[in-house]
Design a protein around this motif. Structure first.
Motif, PDB file in Angstrom:
ATOM      1  N   ASN A  58       0.880  -1.081  -0.259  1.00 36.23           N
ATOM      2  CA  ASN A  58      -0.054   0.216  -0.078  1.00 36.23           C
ATOM      3  C   ASN A  58       0.755   1.368   0.100  1.00 36.23           C
ATOM      4  N   GLN A  59       1.954   1.205   0.818  1.00 38.97           N
ATOM      5  CA  GLN A  59       2.957   2.193   0.706  1.00 38.97           C
ATOM      6  C   GLN A  59       3.648   2.846  -0.632  1.00 38.97           C
ATOM      7  N   TYR A  62       1.011   4.060  -2.954  1.00 39.33           N
ATOM      8  CA  TYR A  62       0.552   5.312  -2.780  1.00 39.33           C
ATOM      9  C   TYR A  62       1.000   6.392  -3.657  1.00 39.33           C
ATOM     10  N   GLY A  63      -0.107   6.921  -4.202  1.00 41.93           N
ATOM     11  CA  GLY A  63      -0.023   8.085  -5.261  1.00 41.93           C
ATOM     12  C   GLY A  63      -0.227   7.292  -6.487  1.00 41.93           C
ATOM     13  N   HIS A  64      -0.604   6.283  -6.793  1.00 42.94           N
ATOM     14  CA  HIS A  64      -0.947   5.678  -8.036  1.00 42.94           C
ATOM     15  C   HIS A  64       0.074   5.871  -9.187  1.00 42.94           C
ATOM     16  N   MET A  65       1.607   5.597  -9.084  1.00 46.72           N
ATOM     17  CA  MET A  65       2.387   6.035 -10.058  1.00 46.72           C
ATOM     18  C   MET A  65       2.668   4.723 -11.032  1.00 46.72           C
ATOM     19  N   GLY A  66       2.116   3.713 -11.105  1.00 43.76           N
ATOM     20  CA  GLY A  66       2.087   2.604 -11.872  1.00 43.76           C
ATOM     21  C   GLY A  66       3.267   1.674 -11.626  1.00 43.76           C
ATOM     22  N   VAL A  67       3.163   0.654 -12.387  1.00 43.92           N
ATOM     23  CA  VAL A  67       3.961  -0.509 -11.951  1.00 43.92           C
ATOM     24  C   VAL A  67       5.658  -0.289 -11.842  1.00 43.92           C
ATOM     25  N   LYS A  89       0.370  -7.378  -9.512  1.00 46.22           N
ATOM     26  CA  LYS A  89      -0.820  -7.736  -9.231  1.00 46.22           C
ATOM     27  C   LYS A  89      -1.666  -6.341  -8.724  1.00 46.22           C
ATOM     28  N   LYS A  90      -1.117  -5.839  -7.550  1.00 47.47           N
ATOM     29  CA  LYS A  90      -1.572  -4.657  -6.956  1.00 47.47           C
ATOM     30  C   LYS A  90      -1.993  -3.554  -7.951  1.00 47.47           C
ATOM     31  N   VAL A  91      -1.160  -3.058  -8.653  1.00 44.02           N
ATOM     32  CA  VAL A  91      -1.308  -1.972  -9.836  1.00 44.02           C
ATOM     33  C   VAL A  91      -2.312  -2.342 -10.711  1.00 44.02           C
ATOM     34  N   ALA A  92      -2.375  -3.676 -11.083  1.00 42.97           N
ATOM     35  CA  ALA A  92      -3.322  -4.488 -12.348  1.00 42.97           C
ATOM     36  C   ALA A  92      -4.781  -4.200 -11.510  1.00 42.97           C
ATOM     37  N   GLU A  93      -4.941  -4.626 -10.250  1.00 41.47           N
ATOM     38  CA  GLU A  93      -6.409  -4.500  -9.458  1.00 41.47           C
ATOM     39  C   GLU A  93      -6.666  -3.014  -9.151  1.00 41.47           C
ATOM     40  N   CYS A  94      -6.137  -2.182  -9.197  1.00 44.16           N
ATOM     41  CA  CYS A  94      -6.450  -0.572  -8.886  1.00 44.16           C
ATOM     42  C   CYS A  94      -7.094  -0.066 -10.077  1.00 44.16           C
TER      43      CYS A  94
END
Length: 200
Positions: A58-59, A62-67, A89-94
């Motif tokens: 999550n940290q 944070y900021g949704h900067m991409g993979v 996986k985290k970014v793909a699910e966002c």
């Protein structure tokens, strides 16, 4: 993590089969692992226990900067086996990342037909090397090419270089270029019309 700390302190066994399941995962990194104040590190990166990985992801995210930016941040400070796939996986699910990620559209290829004979269709292009400008002329049939240094990149300078090439090899039927301004100017179009050249 306790088993990993223990093996770092007491020394790694001679064979990987002597390690438990968790420690086996870190076998390829054994030379890089150390213990500092009860914390396992891989070089300068902290090895994160399973319980804390979700918070760390999550940290990082944070900021949704991409993979790629998330991975770059992770490479600076944290590590665990499979961290890259967890980040992907985290970014793909966002939903936010998916909404705003760049969509690169593929340009369709424009295939050219192969000419029936040499010097029927030529490709023209300009390039620069060591602060000097050059014209390259390529035959689509044989892939034979000529390169000429240009004193300037004006249409008249290019025309003056093409005329001797045409006198040596013959006048082509078609010229293909990237439509640079000096290759589609009025002066160049008059030259093409005078020589009966199709330009594309």
């Amino acid at each position: 993590m306790n088993a990993l700390q223990k093996v770092i302190l007491e020394g790694w066994p001679e064979d990987i089969t002597e390690c438990n399941y968790f420690v086996k995962k870190y076998w390829n990194f054994k030379e890089e692992l150390s213990l500092y104040n009860g914390i396992v590190t891989k070089g300068r990166r902290l090895v994160i226990p399973l319980k804390l990985r979700s918070d760390i992801l999550n940290q990082l995210h944070y900021g949704h900067m991409g993979v790629e930016k998330c991975k770059r941040r992770a490479r600076e400070v944290v590590f665990w086996i499979g961290i890259n796939s967890d980040i992907e996986k985290k970014v793909a699910e966002c939903s936010v990342c998916n909404k705003y990620k760049r969509k690169q559209t593929k340009q369709p290829l424009k295939p050219h037909s192969v000419p029936l004979r040499p010097w029927q269709k030529l490709g023209l292009d300009l390039f620069e090397l060591n602060r000097k400008s050059f014209l390259t002329v390529v035959d689509y049939f044989s892939k034979f090419f000529e390169i000429c240094e240009l004193q300037s990149t004006t249409s008249s300078s290019i025309i003056n270089k093409l005329k001797p090439i045409f006198s040596r090899h013959g006048i082509p039927e078609e010229l293909i270029s990237d439509n640079a301004p000096n290759l589609v100017s009025d002066e160049f179009q008059r030259f093409a019309a005078e020589y009966g050249l199709l330009t594309e």
